[in-house]
Design an enzyme around this catalytic site. Structure first.
Site, short mmCIF file in Angstrom:
data_model
loop_
_atom_site.label_atom_id
_atom_site.label_comp_id
_atom_site.label_asym_id
_atom_site.label_seq_id
_atom_site.Cartn_x
_atom_site.Cartn_y
_atom_site.Cartn_z
N LYS A 13 -8.33 -2.97 0.92
CA LYS A 13 -9.68 -3.16 0.37
C LYS A 13 -10.16 -4.26 -0.26
O LYS A 13 -11.24 -4.67 -0.09
CB LYS A 13 -9.49 -1.88 -1.03
CG LYS A 13 -9.33 -0.30 -0.65
CD LYS A 13 -9.52 0.42 -1.50
CE LYS A 13 -8.41 0.24 -2.79
NZ LYS A 13 -7.16 0.57 -2.20
N ARG A 88 -11.56 6.28 -8.46
CA ARG A 88 -10.21 6.73 -7.98
C ARG A 88 -9.81 8.05 -8.49
O ARG A 88 -8.70 8.71 -7.87
CB ARG A 88 -9.21 5.87 -9.14
CG ARG A 88 -8.24 4.82 -8.70
CD ARG A 88 -7.68 4.27 -7.27
NE ARG A 88 -6.47 3.56 -7.47
CZ ARG A 88 -6.54 2.20 -7.54
NH1 ARG A 88 -7.74 1.50 -7.53
NH2 ARG A 88 -5.61 1.69 -7.71
N ARG A 127 4.33 -7.66 0.23
CA ARG A 127 3.22 -8.35 -0.36
C ARG A 127 3.81 -9.41 -1.51
O ARG A 127 4.37 -8.78 -2.34
CB ARG A 127 2.15 -7.48 -0.68
CG ARG A 127 0.71 -8.18 -1.41
CD ARG A 127 -0.35 -7.25 -1.08
NE ARG A 127 -0.46 -6.27 -2.13
CZ ARG A 127 -1.62 -5.55 -2.32
NH1 ARG A 127 -2.40 -5.61 -1.19
NH2 ARG A 127 -1.91 -4.87 -3.29
N ARG A 162 4.37 -8.32 -7.82
CA ARG A 162 3.90 -7.87 -9.00
C ARG A 162 4.75 -6.62 -9.45
O ARG A 162 5.44 -6.02 -8.83
CB ARG A 162 2.57 -7.14 -8.62
CG ARG A 162 1.37 -8.22 -8.83
CD ARG A 162 0.01 -7.75 -8.04
NE ARG A 162 -0.24 -6.35 -7.89
CZ ARG A 162 -1.03 -5.95 -7.51
NH1 ARG A 162 -2.22 -6.57 -6.73
NH2 ARG A 162 -1.49 -4.28 -7.48
N ARG A 173 2.79 4.98 -6.43
CA ARG A 173 1.23 4.49 -6.35
C ARG A 173 0.70 5.33 -4.98
O ARG A 173 -0.30 5.85 -5.26
CB ARG A 173 1.00 3.16 -5.99
CG ARG A 173 0.91 2.31 -7.56
CD ARG A 173 1.29 0.78 -7.30
NE ARG A 173 0.26 0.32 -6.35
CZ ARG A 173 0.33 -0.76 -5.82
NH1 ARG A 173 1.61 -1.47 -5.66
NH2 ARG A 173 -0.53 -1.44 -5.02
P1 ADP Z 1 -3.66 -1.27 -5.67
O1 ADP Z 1 -3.13 -2.34 -4.85
O2 ADP Z 1 -2.81 0.05 -5.86
O3 ADP Z 1 -4.74 -0.69 -4.94
P2 ADP Z 1 -5.12 -2.24 -7.78
O4 ADP Z 1 -5.15 -3.46 -7.86
O5 ADP Z 1 -6.55 -1.69 -7.23
O6 ADP Z 1 -4.13 -1.57 -7.02
O7 ADP Z 1 -5.11 -1.35 -9.25
C1 ADP Z 1 -3.84 -1.65 -9.90
C2 ADP Z 1 -3.55 -0.67 -11.24
O8 ADP Z 1 -4.80 -0.65 -11.72
C3 ADP Z 1 -3.60 0.84 -10.31
O9 ADP Z 1 -2.26 1.20 -10.16
C4 ADP Z 1 -3.97 1.50 -11.86
O10 ADP Z 1 -2.94 1.58 -12.65
C5 ADP Z 1 -5.12 0.62 -12.45
N1 ADP Z 1 -6.28 0.80 -11.77
C6 ADP Z 1 -7.23 0.20 -11.02
N2 ADP Z 1 -8.35 0.81 -10.86
C7 ADP Z 1 -8.17 1.97 -11.46
C8 ADP Z 1 -9.06 3.31 -11.49
N3 ADP Z 1 -10.38 3.29 -10.91
N4 ADP Z 1 -8.62 4.14 -12.37
C9 ADP Z 1 -7.46 4.16 -12.92
N5 ADP Z 1 -6.70 3.07 -12.85
C10 ADP Z 1 -7.14 1.98 -11.92
#
Ligand code: ADP
Ligand code: ZN
Length: 215
Positions: A13, A88, A127, A162, A173
């Site tokens: 994404k 989400r 990653r 991370r 996740r």
């Molecule tokens: P990923 O690589 O899992 O897609 P992101 O960088 O989008 O991760 O998000 C990292 C973390 O931030 C998620 O694991 C969650 O804890 C939090 N987060 C991000 N966006 C949302 C959302 N829309 N609703 C709830 N938590 C979120």
């Protein structure tokens, strides 16, 4: 363009959003990036969000909606936006629907990035991310490694794994994605907004999305 990107963690994404934003200047809105910046800055929001994030749990809907309601009203969103990592959950999607109505914004469509699970797992465990909050360049130890001494090619800061990219947090996740986020595919299908793309190569996927936008 005004679009939402859906897809599992590791589906690409962030990369797709970045490439799309370069096409017409639409802003990339990543709730993950906003939250990580808040954690680094030590703000109230960051303190509230950190525990959830480190465990690979979702941050509460109310917190995310507060962030997004403000974000969507910033002037740079007028040109267009690409939402990456939001919504989400079903409650977030429902609240977003009323928020967009309130702000008289209509979406072009919702992009669903389909990537096989084994590809996702491999990508996530390999990653690495630049630790400099202003850079956050993403590397892959197999296909796109950092400098041999483990520093970022762009800014020289250490490149790290991370907290939410340990194997345990990754599996969690993915479970969270299946339970809470995958239902959005059905939600947006019903809304008539869903467009699915089998995505292995971000560049190709971006071309397909642009074609769909023009159609
Ligand atoms: P990923 O690589 O899992 O897609 P992101 O960088 O989008 O991760 O998000 C990292 C973390 O931030 C998620 O694991 C969650 O804890 C939090 N987060 C991000 N966006 C949302 C959302 N829309 N609703 C709830 N938590 C979120
Ligand atoms: Zn860097």
């Amino acid at each position: 363009m005004k679009i939402i990107l859906l897809g599992a963690p590791g589906a690409g994404k962030g990369t797709v959003a970045k490439l799309l934003s370069e096409i017409d200047g639409s802003v990339q809105i990543s709730t993950g990036d906003i939250l990580r910046a808040a954690v680094k800055a030590g703000s109230e929001l960051g303190k509230e969000a950190k525990g959830y994030m480190d465990r690979g749990d979702l941050v509460p809907d109310s917190l995310i909606m507060k962030i997004m309601e403000a974000r969507l009203q910033e002037p740079d969103c007028e040109k267009g936006f690409i939402m990456d990592g939001f919504p989400r959950t079903i409650p977030q999607a429902e609240e977003l629907k009323s928020l967009l109505q309130k702000l008289s914004i209509s979406l072009d469509f919702v992009v669903n990035l389909e990537v096989p699970r084994d590809v996702i797992l491999d990508r996530l465990t390999t990653r690495r991310t630049c630790s400099n909050p202003a850079c956050q360049e993403i590397y892959n130890i197999k296909s796109n490694p950092p400098n041999p001494d483990g520093t970022c090619k762009k800014c020289g800061s250490p490149v790290i794994q991370r907290d939410d990219e340990t194997e345990e947090a990754i599996l969690h996740r993915l479970e969270t994605y299946n339970a809470k986020t995958a239902p959005l595919i059905g939600f947006y299908e019903k809304e008539g907004l869903l467009r699915s793309f089998r995505s292995l190569e971000s560049k190709k996927t971006v071309e397909e999305i642009v074609k769909t936008l023009e159609a």
